[in-house]
Design an enzyme around this catalytic site. Sequence first.
Site, PDB file in Angstrom:
ATOM      1  N   TRP A   1       1.493   5.525  -2.051  1.00 18.14           N
ATOM      2  CA  TRP A   1       1.550   6.349  -3.255  1.00 18.14           C
ATOM      3  C   TRP A   1       2.966   6.230  -3.823  1.00 18.14           C
ATOM      4  O   TRP A   1       3.931   6.491  -3.130  1.00 18.14           O
ATOM      5  CB  TRP A   1       1.303   7.808  -2.916  1.00 18.14           C
TER       6      TRP A   1
ATOM      7  N   TYR B   1       0.822  -1.202   0.000  1.00 21.51           N
ATOM      8  CA  TYR B   1       0.000   0.000   0.000  1.00 21.51           C
ATOM      9  C   TYR B   1       0.860   1.257   0.000  1.00 21.51           C
ATOM     10  O   TYR B   1       1.839   1.342   0.741  1.00 21.51           O
ATOM     11  CB  TYR B   1      -0.902   0.012   1.236  1.00 21.51           C
TER      12      TYR B   1
END
Length: 779
Positions: free
Chosen positions: A116, A114
């Site tokens: 960005w 998980y």
Amino acid sequence: MSDHTRLPLTAAHWGVYRADVTDGKLEALHPFEHDPDPSPIGQGYLDAIDDPVRIKTPAVRKAWLDNRSDGVAARTGRDAFVEVSWETAEKLVAEELNRVREEHGNQAIYGGSYGWSSAGRFHHAQSQLHRFLNCIGGYTRSVNSYSLAAGEVILSHVLGDATAFIHSPQPWQSVSKHTGLIVAFGGMPLRNSQVSSGGTGYHRTREGLRQAKEAGVSFVNVSPIRSDVSSELGATWLAARPGSDVAIMLGLAHEIMSNNWHDNAFLERYTSGFQEFAEYLAGAKDGVAKTAAWAAEIAQIPESEIRLLAKRMSATRTIISISWSLTRQEHGEQPFWMATVLAAMLGQIGLPGGGVAYGYGAANSVGNERFPVRYAALPQLKNPVDDFIPVARISDMLLNPGSEYRFNGERRSYPDIRLVYWAGGNPFHHHQDLTRLSAAWQKPETVVVHDYCWNALAKRADIVLPCTTPLERDDIMITPRDRFVIAMKAVVSPVGEARDDHDILRGLSRELGVEETFTDGKSASEWIKWLYSESRIHALSSGVELPDFDSFLAKGWHETERPKVPEDAFAAFRRDPAGSPLKTPSGKIEITSTSIAAFEDNPVLPHPAWYEPEEWLGRAEKRFPYHLISSQPADKLHSQLDQGRTSRSAKLKGRTPLQIHPADAERSGIADGDCVRVHNRRGACLATAKLDADIMPGVVQMSTGAWLDAVPQKNGTILCRHGNPNTVTRDAGTSELAQGPVAHSCLVAVETYRQDESIEAFEPPVIERQGTRTVSQKV
């Protein structure tokens, strides 16, 4: 003034920049000339692209090499690493993947990964990793997000399609033209609107809010922090206790219903289950009417303010804005649910300039025009493994394999994870209660990580594979959430032996005999061209025209034509609820959810309600008297580029600032600029006190994102010398509905700290040369 428009473009989640490179060295990043409000975050790359914490070669944790046959040696974050060749690293990772698959099955591989990673459409680490793992039989995955898991789950019941409604509220043009009042629960902080998933070439939020203000829109900020709404907007500030937002909304709803200001016609045509909720509101079942006075006592704000606000909302075109942060607390499902019900009572959902917005200010894309295009993405292939976890339950999974948990009406069991593979994220930033995560991190037999810098995750991996930054690879930024499409150029060469994630996984695929399946016979440049060409076809079918690929590359960017009549996601439903029904069992807004009502041993009521949190100021102990709000940072995206100049310049004496009210500081003997220890039973972190009268007394605030610099304490917890607040936040699920994170339900103590503590967060580990060491059992 120099003309930078001929310089190559690169993109990130926080903006588009033109790169100034001399003799192969990045000298400057100039904001994209079409961006009216560029973010400074990208300037951090000037330091981070090649600094002492850059990972330049594959590396293996020395203790893991020495102890593999005898069991896992503790991952302390202070381990030495052994530098190895790419050939050796690929063989080691392949061996471990094969061993785990053969001995335990593919469900024993956790590929949640998980975080960005890149604004590029192709070089998105999670997409690449998940495709690769599916090529070798699958993996255990995660679902939903840390940002707003509770909101995503509850809106899937109330509205049927969470994503569309979260990301497509009333666009700014409609707000300026039609809205009279915006009531912002949790605020609309501009710091969050610097970023947008998939990248952004046009920062619109500040401009949109300013235009709304100039058009006469009024604002109300319901938050313990005044600055959660820009001072430019002149908002009325209701300094409410953290965790009381649903109670306030219930008080507003009771006032609206008592005065017969609610829209019965709308409720009858567009919603289901209002009567059952109305009975709860009136106290028919529990004997407690949810009046303005009841809500005022919980929130510690004047009753008169609630009554006045209810009247204002009923008399004008109103948008109720709900911050994503409100989902990250105990019972975080309730704010989104209750906001929807309150907006439905006003009857303005789907009208221009009215209704509900899930997160103005949460990301730059929220409030932008909707581009009705579904651009192409890297195909993930099919994952044969059925196991998954709610994303924020990783410590539970690792610590309790085989144990049962409840999620969204289901009873599930945690898989027994033996190998963790992470690329494009950092759980030692995102996750709560880092003492507990550190213990859970000892359970897997092997941890493999792709990263470009020696952050807390990389230092706690067994095999570290150095990856490139977006500035070191070609890609395209193309997203329906932004008007610009950008040709991202590799503006500098990869540092050291770094490879992009696709190249790393291509080598592993070759080692595992699935290279053709993983690559589909395409090179990276061919994949990028394919993604653009497919996106162009999709766009044309939706009435959006993109230039051909060569023309696009030659220019470097393209601005898509904006919709002539901007609407929110509710507009079609409002016009024709029978012809455009919601994806709910009733086809309507489910004020009382039939699906939740049918859950076995239902843990919550089937309509929105207020539940007293376990940790909040209403239950504060003398020992832990402050409510900590750990906000998103203004100077970076999560923990990305914390080592860069933008983030470092925002620190005070090298640490994260802690906002505290002057009266609280005086009571605790704290002066402005003091080093303070923020602590509770779960752990502690150091911060630098910053006195601020624009924060509610009893509340303290510090941003997340400081790289963990952990020191073990005598009581078994850890202290972060650098200022990571997730050392003290609570690791629990919002409820059995969503099992989202509850970082904002957190009580702490704050005291001055006199002991001298050096900060080592940005120091790389000890690296040994491979020499003659045998690093593979099979090589």
